[in-house]
Design an enzyme around this catalytic site. Structure first.
Site, PDB file in Angstrom:
ATOM      1  N   LYS A 106       7.647  -7.853   5.663  1.00  0.00           N
ATOM      2  CA  LYS A 106       8.205  -6.552   5.294  1.00  0.00           C
ATOM      3  C   LYS A 106       7.654  -5.527   6.293  1.00  0.00           C
ATOM      4  O   LYS A 106       6.504  -5.119   6.203  1.00  0.00           O
ATOM      5  CB  LYS A 106       7.822  -6.144   3.866  1.00  0.00           C
ATOM      6  CG  LYS A 106       8.695  -4.959   3.431  1.00  0.00           C
ATOM      7  CD  LYS A 106       8.042  -3.994   2.507  1.00  0.00           C
ATOM      8  CE  LYS A 106       7.050  -3.061   3.091  1.00  0.00           C
ATOM      9  NZ  LYS A 106       7.585  -2.005   3.988  1.00  0.00           N
ATOM     10  N   GLU A 139       8.677   0.746   6.743  1.00  0.00           N
ATOM     11  CA  GLU A 139       9.995   1.385   6.659  1.00  0.00           C
ATOM     12  C   GLU A 139      10.135   2.505   7.690  1.00  0.00           C
ATOM     13  O   GLU A 139      11.222   2.987   7.943  1.00  0.00           O
ATOM     14  CB  GLU A 139      10.249   1.899   5.232  1.00  0.00           C
ATOM     15  CG  GLU A 139       9.316   3.002   4.731  1.00  0.00           C
ATOM     16  CD  GLU A 139       7.975   2.482   4.194  1.00  0.00           C
ATOM     17  OE1 GLU A 139       7.533   1.394   4.605  1.00  0.00           O
ATOM     18  OE2 GLU A 139       7.374   3.208   3.370  1.00  0.00           O
ATOM     19  N   CYS A 190      -6.384   2.385  13.481  1.00  0.00           N
ATOM     20  CA  CYS A 190      -7.453   2.144  12.506  1.00  0.00           C
ATOM     21  C   CYS A 190      -8.780   1.960  13.208  1.00  0.00           C
ATOM     22  O   CYS A 190      -9.820   1.951  12.573  1.00  0.00           O
ATOM     23  CB  CYS A 190      -7.129   0.931  11.658  1.00  0.00           C
ATOM     24  SG  CYS A 190      -7.208  -0.578  12.609  1.00  0.00           S
ATOM     25  N   SER A 234      -3.100   1.582   4.460  1.00  0.00           N
ATOM     26  CA  SER A 234      -4.139   2.506   3.985  1.00  0.00           C
ATOM     27  C   SER A 234      -4.982   1.852   2.893  1.00  0.00           C
ATOM     28  O   SER A 234      -4.544   0.900   2.233  1.00  0.00           O
ATOM     29  CB  SER A 234      -3.469   3.768   3.446  1.00  0.00           C
ATOM     30  OG  SER A 234      -2.565   3.404   2.429  1.00  0.00           O
TER      31      SER A 234
HETATM   32  P1  NAD Z   1       0.565   2.648   4.177  1.00  0.00           P
HETATM   33  O1  NAD Z   1      -0.518   2.106   3.339  1.00  0.00           O
HETATM   34  O2  NAD Z   1       1.218   3.912   3.754  1.00  0.00           O
HETATM   35  O3  NAD Z   1       1.761   1.572   4.323  1.00  0.00           O
HETATM   36  C1  NAD Z   1       1.503   0.252   4.693  1.00  0.00           C
HETATM   37  C2  NAD Z   1       2.549  -0.666   4.070  1.00  0.00           C
HETATM   38  O4  NAD Z   1       2.453  -0.574   2.650  1.00  0.00           O
HETATM   39  C3  NAD Z   1       3.982  -0.282   4.434  1.00  0.00           C
HETATM   40  O5  NAD Z   1       4.707  -1.452   4.690  1.00  0.00           O
HETATM   41  C4  NAD Z   1       4.490   0.434   3.188  1.00  0.00           C
HETATM   42  O6  NAD Z   1       5.868   0.234   2.968  1.00  0.00           O
HETATM   43  C5  NAD Z   1       3.694  -0.192   2.069  1.00  0.00           C
HETATM   44  N1  NAD Z   1       3.391   0.761   0.996  1.00  0.00           N
HETATM   45  C6  NAD Z   1       3.167   2.092   1.118  1.00  0.00           C
HETATM   46  N2  NAD Z   1       2.880   2.637  -0.090  1.00  0.00           N
HETATM   47  C7  NAD Z   1       2.922   1.614  -0.976  1.00  0.00           C
HETATM   48  C8  NAD Z   1       2.700   1.541  -2.384  1.00  0.00           C
HETATM   49  N3  NAD Z   1       2.393   2.611  -3.098  1.00  0.00           N
HETATM   50  N4  NAD Z   1       2.815   0.330  -2.982  1.00  0.00           N
HETATM   51  C9  NAD Z   1       3.135  -0.775  -2.264  1.00  0.00           C
HETATM   52  N5  NAD Z   1       3.355  -0.747  -0.927  1.00  0.00           N
HETATM   53  C10 NAD Z   1       3.251   0.429  -0.290  1.00  0.00           C
HETATM   54  O7  NAD Z   1      -0.017   2.774   5.663  1.00  0.00           O
HETATM   55  P2  NAD Z   1       0.666   3.418   6.936  1.00  0.00           P
HETATM   56  O8  NAD Z   1       0.691   4.906   6.750  1.00  0.00           O
HETATM   57  O9  NAD Z   1       1.920   2.727   7.276  1.00  0.00           O
HETATM   58  O10 NAD Z   1      -0.411   3.034   8.074  1.00  0.00           O
HETATM   59  C11 NAD Z   1      -1.571   3.778   8.316  1.00  0.00           C
HETATM   60  C12 NAD Z   1      -2.781   3.186   7.617  1.00  0.00           C
HETATM   61  O11 NAD Z   1      -2.947   1.822   7.989  1.00  0.00           O
HETATM   62  C13 NAD Z   1      -4.072   3.879   8.019  1.00  0.00           C
HETATM   63  O12 NAD Z   1      -4.861   4.076   6.873  1.00  0.00           O
HETATM   64  C14 NAD Z   1      -4.731   2.889   8.967  1.00  0.00           C
HETATM   65  O13 NAD Z   1      -6.137   2.990   9.056  1.00  0.00           O
HETATM   66  C15 NAD Z   1      -4.310   1.600   8.362  1.00  0.00           C
HETATM   67  N6  NAD Z   1      -4.418   0.502   9.317  1.00  0.00           N
HETATM   68  C16 NAD Z   1      -5.442  -0.375   9.149  1.00  0.00           C
HETATM   69  C17 NAD Z   1      -5.613  -1.411  10.054  1.00  0.00           C
HETATM   70  C18 NAD Z   1      -6.741  -2.386   9.885  1.00  0.00           C
HETATM   71  O14 NAD Z   1      -6.678  -3.462  10.456  1.00  0.00           O
HETATM   72  N7  NAD Z   1      -7.761  -2.065   9.103  1.00  0.00           N
HETATM   73  C19 NAD Z   1      -4.728  -1.550  11.129  1.00  0.00           C
HETATM   74  C20 NAD Z   1      -3.678  -0.655  11.259  1.00  0.00           C
HETATM   75  C21 NAD Z   1      -3.531   0.386  10.339  1.00  0.00           C
END
Ligand code: NAD
Length: 508
Positions: free
Chosen positions: A183, A186, A291, A236
């Site tokens: 997935k 989006e 990240c 996140s």
């Molecule tokens: P996000 O958590 O908003 O979204 C990540 C995924 O989760 C997406 O596919 C989204 O559709 C889904 N999602 C979002 N809200 C959801 C919910 N309430 N319930 C279920 N699924 C949901 O993250 P983002 O804004 O796309 O990416 C940025 C974040 O990712 C930052 O916090 C960053 O630090 C983190 N990140 C971490 C790493 C790592 O390896 N630790 C690597 C890259 C990014």
């Protein structure tokens, strides 16, 4: 969240990949995908739910039953072909990353390259797949372990690395004999679609790799589907916790990477020029949407006086611009207007809390793209440990600076941090480096390097709220995550007539 009706979509409508063909989603609503450099809508992504998920997971499960029978050496050959295709199309993939995410072309190319390295790692899985044997573990008894795939694996990924993060997952999962449902974020679905087309070109059997699109509903359906066996998540911390809790409660194997606040500690004996260059790249590369970005500088003693003036002057010279054309800026836009406004508000909060804004990117705009989601690089100096700009992940081009007196104080500041992804020390002292490496509260340590993100052969070992699970992504741990071991113990009966005189008695 802005949604648009299906009939209004004029830009590319993203389709799901199911059983080797591109199929329309059952979704009633779609989200616009933007080019962050201009704000223009470049695609529509369906907000799929349980129906789309069930169709994709069933296809993956049917494919898995045959795919697991294909020898691992043959499975790896698909990865050799995939690697060649990714390499051949890497410029095009990088341009897609720049267009939908906003990274500069150089950053996008580097991220595609990092993803290709995981495919190279997957090509070598046959030699890492071997089990262990002890012959004669008891008299006439041999014992061995072998690795089996686990079934349908799922990848749920963030917006910030549209090529690299999905590639952390499915090349390894598939080569281990699993099928996969991805997935994509989006916000950036187009790179995943392009890479899937290349994977199909390898001749991979239908249904081994599938794509569904959507947001929370889609994820919740994946977490609940009985045929899903394992979930890899990157995003996140709040969502990582949710995925881990619900996934585990539903009996899935889960690895969930969360957010970060990476501390960069600068000792007075650090090389000032190298430190400033690395700090600038770490904090503002990819517009801080990494990240592993260095988002908090902790200067020790007189280090602040030695590096801050040069850092401020170098940051003021950075060129912000669009990344979708011929311009070659130092930094591109943020992912959305909403996210830019959140980052701006956090900077303002830091100012209200009493920190000093020594470089202010809040009013930066780009003449050729007035609707782009731009924000300039920002330095918030003299911040205090209790401030939100020190504690929270900002995920934008913002470097907060805390000044401390000793390295011990800097290490204690790390202990107060909720996260634990990466941390870096700049120094020329071996003993300071050793103390830091040993005692800093984070899973990925850098000494005099900008961003200590491990390459494909090493695990991505976040700690604390930066990771939920046991087995990390990348490296040998990823093979453990995507396989289950089977132990066999065999007693070998000797026929009395055949082995009347044991063979070993006559051996030299
Ligand atoms: P996000 O958590 O908003 O979204 C990540 C995924 O989760 C997406 O596919 C989204 O559709 C889904 N999602 C979002 N809200 C959801 C919910 N309430 N319930 C279920 N699924 C949901 O993250 P983002 O804004 O796309 O990416 C940025 C974040 O990712 C930052 O916090 C960053 O630090 C983190 N990140 C971490 C790493 C790592 O390896 N630790 C690597 C890259 C990014």
């Amino acid at each position: 969240m802005t949604t648009v009706q299906y009939s209004r979509s004029s830009a590319q409508l993203c389709k799901c990949l199911v059983n080797g063909t591109w199929q329309e989603s059952h979704a009633k609503e779609h989200l616009p995908v933007h080019n962050p450099s201009t704000g223009e809508v470049i695609a529509q992504v369906p907000l799929g739910g349980a129906e789309d998920v069930d169709r994709a997971v069933r296809s993956a499960h049917a494919a898995y039953l045959e795919w697991r029978e294909v020898p691992v050496v043959e499975r790896a050959r698909f990865m050799f072909r995939f690697r060649e295709l990714l390499e051949k199309h890497s410029d095009d993939l990088a341009r897609t990353v720049s267009r939908e995410h906003g990274k500069t072309l150089a950053e996008a190319k580097a991220s595609v390259q990092r993803g290709i390295e995981v495919v190279e790692f997957a090509c070598g899985i046959p030699s890492l797949f071997a089990g262990e044997t002890i012959e004669n573990v008891a008299t006439d008894v041999d014992c061995e372990t072998v690795r089996h795939p686990i079934g349908v694996c799922v990848g749920i990924v963030p917006f910030n690395f549209p090529a690299m993060v999905p590639l952390w997952m499915y090349p390894v999962a598939i080569t281990c004999g699993n099928s996969f449902v991805l997935k994509p974020s989006e916000k950036v679905p187009l790179t995943s679609i392009k890479m899937a087309e290349l994977l199909l070109e390898t001749g991979l059997p239908k249904g081994v790799f599938n794509i569904v699109h959507g947001a929370r509903d889609c994820v919740d359906a994946l977490l609940a589907h009985p045929q899903v066996k394992a979930i890899s998540f990157v995003g996140s911390t709040a969502v990582a916790k949710h995925i881990y809790t619900v996934g585990c409660a539903n009996g899935k194997r889960v690895q969930a990477n969360g957010g970060a606040k990476n501390h960069i500690i600068i000792m007075p004996d650090a090389d000032p020029d190298l430190t400033v260059q690395a700090l600038k790249a770490s904090a503002f590369g990819c517009a801080g949407e990494r990240c592993m970005a260095g988002s908090l500088a902790v200067t020790v003693g007189e280090a602040a006086d030695l590096i801050m003036p040069t850092l401020v002057s170098a940051t003021n010279k950075m060129k912000v611009g669009r990344t979708d054309g011929d311009e070659s800026p130092d930094m591109g836009p943020l992912i959305s207007g909403e996210h830019r406004d959140r980052v701006r508000a956090l900077i303002t909060q830091g100012e209200k809390d009493g920190a000093e804004i020594s470089v202010d990117g809040r009013n930066v705009s780009v003449d050729s793209a007035p609707n782009g989601f731009f924000l300039g690089p920002t330095i918030i100096d003299k911040a205090k440990p209790a401030m939100s700009v020190v504690k929270e992940e900002i995920f934008g081009p913002v470097l907060s600076v805390v000044r401390v007196k000793t390295i011990a104080e800097a290490i204690q500041l790390g202990d107060q941090c909720e996260f634990g992804n990466g941390a870096v020390l700049y120094t020329s002292s071996g003993s300071a480096a050793r103390e830091f490496k040993r005692y800093f509260n984070a899973g990925m340590i850098g000494i005099n390097v900008g961003v200590p993100a491990p390459m494909a052969w090493f695990p991505f070992t976040g700690w604390n709220s930066s990771f939920f699970g046991d087995l990390h992504m990348q490296g040998k741990e990823s093979i453990q995550f995507y396989t289950q071991q089977k132990m066999t113990m065999t007693r070998w009966f000797k026929s009395a007539s055949q082995f009347h005189d044991p063979i070993w008695k006559g051996k030299k």
